[in-house]
Design a protein around this motif. Structure first.
Motif, mmCIF file in Angstrom:
data_model
loop_
_atom_site.group_PDB
_atom_site.id
_atom_site.type_symbol
_atom_site.label_atom_id
_atom_site.label_comp_id
_atom_site.label_asym_id
_atom_site.label_seq_id
_atom_site.Cartn_x
_atom_site.Cartn_y
_atom_site.Cartn_z
ATOM 1 N N ARG A 39 1.201 -1.457 0.360
ATOM 2 C CA ARG A 39 -0.376 0.227 0.100
ATOM 3 C C ARG A 39 1.119 0.916 -0.097
ATOM 4 O O ARG A 39 1.541 1.384 0.521
ATOM 5 C CB ARG A 39 -0.714 -0.195 1.281
ATOM 6 N N GLY A 40 0.828 1.986 -1.638
ATOM 7 C CA GLY A 40 1.992 2.235 -1.239
ATOM 8 C C GLY A 40 1.077 4.590 -0.753
ATOM 9 O O GLY A 40 1.438 5.872 -1.012
ATOM 10 N N ARG A 44 -3.780 3.033 -2.953
ATOM 11 C CA ARG A 44 -3.075 2.335 -4.057
ATOM 12 C C ARG A 44 -2.331 0.469 -3.902
ATOM 13 O O ARG A 44 -2.264 0.448 -2.252
ATOM 14 C CB ARG A 44 -1.886 3.333 -4.187
ATOM 15 N N PHE A 45 -1.925 -0.484 -4.471
ATOM 16 C CA PHE A 45 -2.435 -1.387 -4.534
ATOM 17 C C PHE A 45 -1.543 -2.131 -5.561
ATOM 18 O O PHE A 45 -1.828 -2.413 -6.073
ATOM 19 C CB PHE A 45 -3.359 -2.481 -3.956
ATOM 20 N N GLU A 46 -0.207 -2.499 -5.568
ATOM 21 C CA GLU A 46 0.790 -3.073 -6.479
ATOM 22 C C GLU A 46 1.415 -4.506 -5.263
ATOM 23 O O GLU A 46 1.369 -4.477 -4.459
ATOM 24 C CB GLU A 46 1.978 -1.932 -6.372
ATOM 25 N N MET A 47 1.293 -5.282 -6.303
ATOM 26 C CA MET A 47 2.479 -6.229 -5.480
ATOM 27 C C MET A 47 3.879 -6.361 -7.334
ATOM 28 O O MET A 47 4.138 -6.096 -7.999
ATOM 29 C CB MET A 47 1.734 -7.626 -6.083
ATOM 30 N N ASP A 48 4.519 -7.267 -6.169
ATOM 31 C CA ASP A 48 5.903 -7.620 -6.462
ATOM 32 C C ASP A 48 5.303 -8.376 -7.975
ATOM 33 O O ASP A 48 4.888 -10.157 -7.037
ATOM 34 C CB ASP A 48 7.400 -7.695 -6.051
ATOM 35 N N ALA A 49 6.804 -9.274 -9.013
ATOM 36 C CA ALA A 49 5.711 -10.225 -9.780
ATOM 37 C C ALA A 49 6.788 -11.342 -9.186
ATOM 38 O O ALA A 49 6.354 -12.033 -9.461
ATOM 39 C CB ALA A 49 6.325 -9.414 -11.486
ATOM 40 N N ALA A 50 7.360 -10.881 -8.218
ATOM 41 C CA ALA A 50 8.901 -11.725 -7.983
ATOM 42 C C ALA A 50 7.961 -12.936 -7.685
ATOM 43 O O ALA A 50 8.108 -14.106 -6.751
ATOM 44 C CB ALA A 50 9.909 -11.548 -7.445
ATOM 45 N N VAL A 51 6.873 -11.954 -6.317
ATOM 46 C CA VAL A 51 5.982 -12.953 -5.705
ATOM 47 C C VAL A 51 5.539 -14.463 -6.146
ATOM 48 O O VAL A 51 5.044 -14.933 -5.715
ATOM 49 C CB VAL A 51 5.193 -11.905 -4.783
ATOM 50 N N TRP A 52 5.102 -13.729 -7.396
ATOM 51 C CA TRP A 52 3.791 -14.741 -8.250
ATOM 52 C C TRP A 52 4.812 -15.857 -8.163
ATOM 53 O O TRP A 52 4.332 -16.872 -8.495
ATOM 54 C CB TRP A 52 3.326 -13.520 -9.430
ATOM 55 N N ARG A 94 9.403 -2.109 -12.461
ATOM 56 C CA ARG A 94 8.274 -1.673 -11.062
ATOM 57 C C ARG A 94 7.327 -2.679 -10.692
ATOM 58 O O ARG A 94 6.594 -3.707 -11.407
ATOM 59 C CB ARG A 94 7.141 -0.251 -11.158
ATOM 60 N N PRO A 95 6.558 -3.008 -9.435
ATOM 61 C CA PRO A 95 6.362 -3.088 -8.987
ATOM 62 C C PRO A 95 4.399 -3.401 -10.110
ATOM 63 O O PRO A 95 4.381 -2.641 -10.772
ATOM 64 C CB PRO A 95 5.536 -3.131 -7.756
ATOM 65 N N ALA A 96 3.692 -4.590 -9.895
ATOM 66 C CA ALA A 96 2.785 -4.563 -10.885
ATOM 67 C C ALA A 96 1.375 -3.106 -10.384
ATOM 68 O O ALA A 96 1.497 -3.670 -8.969
ATOM 69 C CB ALA A 96 2.101 -5.753 -10.420
ATOM 70 N N ILE A 97 0.957 -2.623 -11.090
ATOM 71 C CA ILE A 97 -0.360 -1.808 -10.262
ATOM 72 C C ILE A 97 -1.937 -2.604 -10.376
ATOM 73 O O ILE A 97 -2.090 -3.352 -11.742
ATOM 74 C CB ILE A 97 -0.951 -0.765 -11.298
ATOM 75 N N PHE A 338 -14.870 0.461 2.024
ATOM 76 C CA PHE A 338 -13.856 0.790 2.035
ATOM 77 C C PHE A 338 -12.986 0.890 1.570
ATOM 78 O O PHE A 338 -11.809 1.215 1.544
ATOM 79 C CB PHE A 338 -13.381 -0.195 3.122
ATOM 80 N N SER A 339 -12.988 0.575 -0.190
ATOM 81 C CA SER A 339 -11.376 0.861 -0.575
ATOM 82 C C SER A 339 -12.782 1.675 -2.167
ATOM 83 O O SER A 339 -11.799 1.373 -3.003
ATOM 84 C CB SER A 339 -11.079 -0.527 -1.557
ATOM 85 N N GLY A 340 -13.321 2.424 -2.040
ATOM 86 C CA GLY A 340 -14.448 2.611 -3.086
ATOM 87 C C GLY A 340 -15.250 2.148 -3.518
ATOM 88 O O GLY A 340 -15.577 1.012 -2.938
#
Length: 492
Positions: A39-40, A44-52, A94-97, A338-340
């Protein structure tokens, strides 16, 4: 002797799930890896593709550790539409949006609509331009991170990134592409080059295939990392909600799938293209199919939030307390924004509201109000789907939230509609396995995953919920001015 089997893996918002399934549909083994998006800041919600990839390889090795199955194909799916940009060497920049839970691209939407025309975008792309769409997310990176974007050459989503790592192929399924508004023409079923050049300049958009088609075969390098046999086919894959729909056979005209997860998703199969400013018109996961879809930004996310607020809370105990609370949650009413909110409100600045609180309300009342809020949101979406020309003849439920009977019963009571539950409701990973099995033999979802039960509405409770639903529909317009002012403060 090892039995013939397939693997399905889904990369979700809060976890990655994998299943090992026999070619007759028997669930042999399942595994999960939990994660939390970064959470930036607000919206904003992002995730690193390396996690996938790390979680995929961990899942496949766990699923095959017993060496009791010979894996003959792999199916993949993932949350979406997401935007992962890489350079020409497929190095993520960059991390995925993430999909519509990430609402940062409001200004880009306004600029794109001004250039291309809001009505023309709906006509060609099937959907209004919202923070759900991939196009504005790409534009946000181009405008806010121009030095990074100058190196961007390729676009991936979780499923297509796994395909790339597994097979070396750069492909995307048609359904995921149809959520890249305004880059895809839903009538021609292909990328629309003029708008792609306008919104995503310099990006080499991937060739398109259907979700159940083979994207390629497992490379030797991928085999070493995953523990799977080299040379087995891998599906092109798709977005998780559409894999969920396939897992329970909700792909026939008139079907509506309800996906009970971190978010609530609705996929209605229609015979011809339908559009709505408040919904998403897409092509389906299978050739020739089309959908009118909706999605709530939160559902299970709210119940998880409540569970985490209570130090000794757990879902089973809270569900029991919610059942004791009874219909109407003792006079509590919740807006689950709660998140829009995505459809049909389409308001990234919407926020959660809990109305009617007193000192006598309990945890069970709050939890019940959250479950009912999802039901009211589903009913709102259903009304808009049918108002846009949809013809809902059957409702099929899937996802983790179907495991207990209370939530599905509440939704049926609020909507007045029965819901079919299939034998296996684990969702997208099982749908991926079904598509994978289709690469090696003929399969039928009715044989794989027959109907287990039907949840039927209680007429007395439905009548009571009618009055509460009318109050629910009044609550958003009555509070939106205050909520928007508060959302502006949160963004500072």
């Amino acid at each position: 002797m090892p039995r013939n089997a397939v693997i399905g893996v889904d990369i979700g918002t809060s976890s990655s799930k994998g299943v090992l399934v026999g070619l007759d549909g028997t669930l042999i083994r399942s595994a999960v890896r939990e994660h939390t998006p970064a959470r930036g800041g607000p919206g904003r919600f992002e995730m690193d593709a390396a996690v996938w990839w790390e979680e995929f390889t961990g899942l496949t090795r766990e699923l095959t550790a017993a060496e009791d199955a010979a894996v003959s194909a792999v199916g993949v799916s993932g949350m979406g539409p997401c935007v992962l940009l890489t350079d020409e060497h497929d190095t993520p920049l960059r991390p995925a949006i993430l999909y519509g839970v990430d609402t940062r691209s409001v200004r880009q939407i306004e600029r794109i609509e001004a250039r291309l025309g809001a009505e023309e975008i709906i006509r060609r792309g099937g959907s209004a331009l919202t923070t759900q769409a991939a196009g504005p997310k790409i534009a946000w990176i181009a405008e806010e991170e121009p030095e990074l974007y100058a190196r961007a050459r390729r676009l991936y989503m979780p499923s297509s990134w796994l395909v790339r790592r597994l097979t070396g192929a750069y492909v995307l399924d048609h359904h995921s592409a149809s959520q890249c508004t305004p880059l895809y023409d839903t009538h021609a079923r292909q990328w629309y080059a003029p708008w792609a050049a306008e919104v995503a300049p310099g990006i080499e958009l991937p060739p398109l295939r259907w979700s159940g088609e083979a994207a390629g075969t497992l490379t030797a390098d991928a085999a070493r990392e995953t523990g799977l046999p080299a040379g087995i086919p891998v599906t092109t894959g798709t977005i998780d909600a559409w894999a969920e729909a396939l897992s329970v056979g909700a792909q026939h005209t008139g079907d509506l799938m309800l996906m009970y997860g971190t978010t609530m998703f609705l996929v209605h199969t229609v015979p011809e293209p339908l559009t709505s400013e408040s919904l998403w018109g897409t092509v389906g996961a299978l050739p020739g199919t089309r959908n009118l879809a909706g999605g709530m930004a939160t559902s299970g996310a709210v119940t998880n939030w409540l569970r985490d607020l209570f130090a000794d809370g757990d879902h089973a105990a809270l569900t029991r307390q919610a059942a004791e609370s009874g219909p109407g949650a003792n006079g509590l009413l919740m807006l689950p924004y709660f998140s829009g909110e995505r459809t049909p409100v389409m308001d990234p600045d919407a926020r959660g509201v809990i109305a009617g609180l007193t000192l006598s309300h309990t945890r069970g009342d709050l939890y019940r109000a959250a479950l009912e809020a999802t039901g009211f949101g589903v009913r709102h979406n259903i009304e808009v789907i049918e108002g846009a020309g949809g013809d809902i003849r059957r409702v099929v439920a899937v996802g983790g939230g179907t495991q207990g009977s209370l939530w599905t019963q509440i939704v049926s009571d609020i909507t007045g509609r029965p819901q079919e539950l299939r034998t296996i409701t684990v969702g997208a990973s099982y749908g991926g396995a079904l598509l994978a099995a289709g690469l090696v033999r003929d399969v039928s979802v009715d044989d794989w995953n027959p109907v287990r039960e039907t949840v039927t509405p209680n007429p007395g409770r439905t009548e009571r919920y009618d009055d509460l639903y009318a109050l629910y529909r009044r609550l958003y317009p009555a509070t939106s001015d205050v909520v928007h002012a508060l959302a502006a403060l949160q963004d500072r």
